[in-house]
Motif scaffolding. Structure first.
Motif, PDB file in Angstrom:
ATOM      1  N   GLN A  65       0.690  -1.160  -0.056  1.00  0.00           N
ATOM      2  CA  GLN A  65      -0.085   0.024  -0.133  1.00  0.00           C
ATOM      3  C   GLN A  65       0.979   1.163  -0.140  1.00  0.00           C
ATOM      4  OE1 GLN A  65      -3.111  -0.312  -0.667  1.00  0.00           O
ATOM      5  NE2 GLN A  65      -3.890   1.499  -0.132  1.00  0.00           N
ATOM      6  N   ALA A  66       0.414   2.263  -0.573  1.00  0.00           N
ATOM      7  CA  ALA A  66       1.074   3.380  -0.672  1.00  0.00           C
ATOM      8  C   ALA A  66       1.139   4.234   0.641  1.00  0.00           C
ATOM      9  CB  ALA A  66       0.557   4.660  -1.541  1.00  0.00           C
ATOM     10  N   ALA A  67       2.214   4.821   0.929  1.00  0.00           N
ATOM     11  CA  ALA A  67       2.312   5.586   2.440  1.00  0.00           C
ATOM     12  C   ALA A  67       1.268   6.887   2.442  1.00  0.00           C
ATOM     13  CB  ALA A  67       3.434   6.146   2.707  1.00  0.00           C
ATOM     14  N   PRO A  68       0.348   6.755   3.526  1.00  0.00           N
ATOM     15  CA  PRO A  68      -0.657   8.005   3.326  1.00  0.00           C
ATOM     16  C   PRO A  68       0.026   9.259   3.516  1.00  0.00           C
ATOM     17  CG  PRO A  68      -0.546   6.888   5.498  1.00  0.00           C
ATOM     18  CD  PRO A  68       0.266   6.146   4.573  1.00  0.00           C
ATOM     19  N   GLN A  69      -0.561  10.246   2.660  1.00  0.00           N
ATOM     20  CA  GLN A  69       0.103  11.489   2.495  1.00  0.00           C
ATOM     21  C   GLN A  69      -0.625  12.402   3.613  1.00  0.00           C
ATOM     22  OE1 GLN A  69       2.211  12.144   0.209  1.00  0.00           O
ATOM     23  NE2 GLN A  69       1.915  10.057  -0.279  1.00  0.00           N
ATOM     24  N   ILE A  70       0.156  12.388   4.631  1.00  0.00           N
ATOM     25  CA  ILE A  70      -0.147  13.473   5.807  1.00  0.00           C
ATOM     26  C   ILE A  70       0.925  14.710   5.741  1.00  0.00           C
ATOM     27  CG2 ILE A  70      -0.184  13.455   8.286  1.00  0.00           C
ATOM     28  CD1 ILE A  70      -0.395  10.301   8.204  1.00  0.00           C
ATOM     29  N   PRO A  71       0.029  15.623   5.508  1.00  0.00           N
ATOM     30  CA  PRO A  71       0.887  16.897   5.705  1.00  0.00           C
ATOM     31  C   PRO A  71       2.082  16.969   6.831  1.00  0.00           C
ATOM     32  CG  PRO A  71      -1.391  17.563   6.447  1.00  0.00           C
ATOM     33  CD  PRO A  71      -1.315  16.026   6.370  1.00  0.00           C
ATOM     34  N   TRP A  76       0.830  21.623   8.918  1.00  0.00           N
ATOM     35  CA  TRP A  76      -0.544  21.416   9.736  1.00  0.00           C
ATOM     36  C   TRP A  76      -0.513  22.635  10.597  1.00  0.00           C
ATOM     37  CZ3 TRP A  76      -4.683  18.832   9.236  1.00  0.00           C
ATOM     38  CH2 TRP A  76      -5.460  18.403  10.350  1.00  0.00           C
ATOM     39  N   ALA A  77       0.531  22.781  11.616  1.00  0.00           N
ATOM     40  CA  ALA A  77       0.477  24.010  12.454  1.00  0.00           C
ATOM     41  C   ALA A  77       0.212  25.462  11.984  1.00  0.00           C
ATOM     42  CB  ALA A  77       2.103  23.811  13.279  1.00  0.00           C
ATOM     43  N   ALA A  78       0.530  25.626  10.680  1.00  0.00           N
ATOM     44  CA  ALA A  78       0.458  26.857   9.943  1.00  0.00           C
ATOM     45  C   ALA A  78      -1.268  27.164   9.750  1.00  0.00           C
ATOM     46  CB  ALA A  78       1.376  27.024   8.676  1.00  0.00           C
ATOM     47  N   LEU A  79      -1.911  26.019   9.718  1.00  0.00           N
ATOM     48  CA  LEU A  79      -3.348  26.174   9.301  1.00  0.00           C
ATOM     49  C   LEU A  79      -4.288  26.783  10.566  1.00  0.00           C
ATOM     50  CD1 LEU A  79      -4.263  22.584   7.861  1.00  0.00           C
ATOM     51  CD2 LEU A  79      -4.111  24.890   6.639  1.00  0.00           C
ATOM     52  N   GLN A  80      -4.995  27.659  10.257  1.00  0.00           N
ATOM     53  CA  GLN A  80      -6.080  27.963  11.224  1.00  0.00           C
ATOM     54  C   GLN A  80      -6.715  26.889  11.980  1.00  0.00           C
ATOM     55  OE1 GLN A  80      -8.323  31.398   9.752  1.00  0.00           O
ATOM     56  NE2 GLN A  80      -6.470  32.582   9.430  1.00  0.00           N
ATOM     57  N   LEU A  81      -7.038  27.235  13.237  1.00  0.00           N
ATOM     58  CA  LEU A  81      -7.790  26.154  13.911  1.00  0.00           C
ATOM     59  C   LEU A  81      -9.188  25.804  13.204  1.00  0.00           C
ATOM     60  CD1 LEU A  81      -7.967  24.335  16.444  1.00  0.00           C
ATOM     61  CD2 LEU A  81      -9.164  26.109  17.795  1.00  0.00           C
ATOM     62  N   PRO A  82      -9.886  26.607  12.795  1.00  0.00           N
ATOM     63  CA  PRO A  82     -11.365  25.898  12.047  1.00  0.00           C
ATOM     64  C   PRO A  82     -10.963  25.165  10.888  1.00  0.00           C
ATOM     65  CG  PRO A  82     -11.470  28.337  12.486  1.00  0.00           C
ATOM     66  CD  PRO A  82      -9.835  28.114  12.922  1.00  0.00           C
ATOM     67  N   ALA A  83      -9.841  25.346  10.053  1.00  0.00           N
ATOM     68  CA  ALA A  83      -9.451  24.599   8.983  1.00  0.00           C
ATOM     69  C   ALA A  83      -8.868  23.250   9.502  1.00  0.00           C
ATOM     70  CB  ALA A  83      -8.402  25.400   8.376  1.00  0.00           C
TER      71      ALA A  83
END
Length: 100
Positions: A65-71, A76-83
């Motif tokens: 299986q391909a490795a999951p693409q996790i940011p 991830w930390a740069a995203l605003q909390l609602p996102a």
């Protein structure tokens, strides 16, 4: 037929994202639509084959299986909390849907 996984008698199977060997070439399953597996190779070649034909073919092998693409954590930390909350809700809903 599951939209993300095809299993043949004897346990041979392929899932979207899986790397497979078929016709002496390595492919990644990019989609399952109407009983067909869409394949993509590293050299940008594409193919489409009936799922039953693929898993029953001589030389077919599921390589993994391909490795999951996790940011990355910094993205991830740069995203605003609602996102982040929306993304996590979507991730949870997707995981639950795949269990059905």
């Amino acid at each position: 037929m599951n939209r993300h996984k095809v299993t043949a008698p004897g346990g041979r199977c392929v899932e979207v994202g899986a790397h497979v060997r078929f016709e002496a070439r390595t492919w990644q399953a990019s989609g399952l639509v109407d009983g067909r597996v869409h394949l993509a190779a590293d050299d940008r070649a594409t193919g489409c084959v009936l799922a039953a034909h693929l898993v029953a073919a001589d030389g077919f092998e599921a390589l993994g299986q391909a490795a999951p693409q996790i940011p990355a954590a910094t993205v991830w930390a740069a995203l605003q909390l609602p996102a982040r909350e929306r993304a996590m809700a979507w991730w949870d809903a997707q995981a639950q849907a795949e269990q059905w």
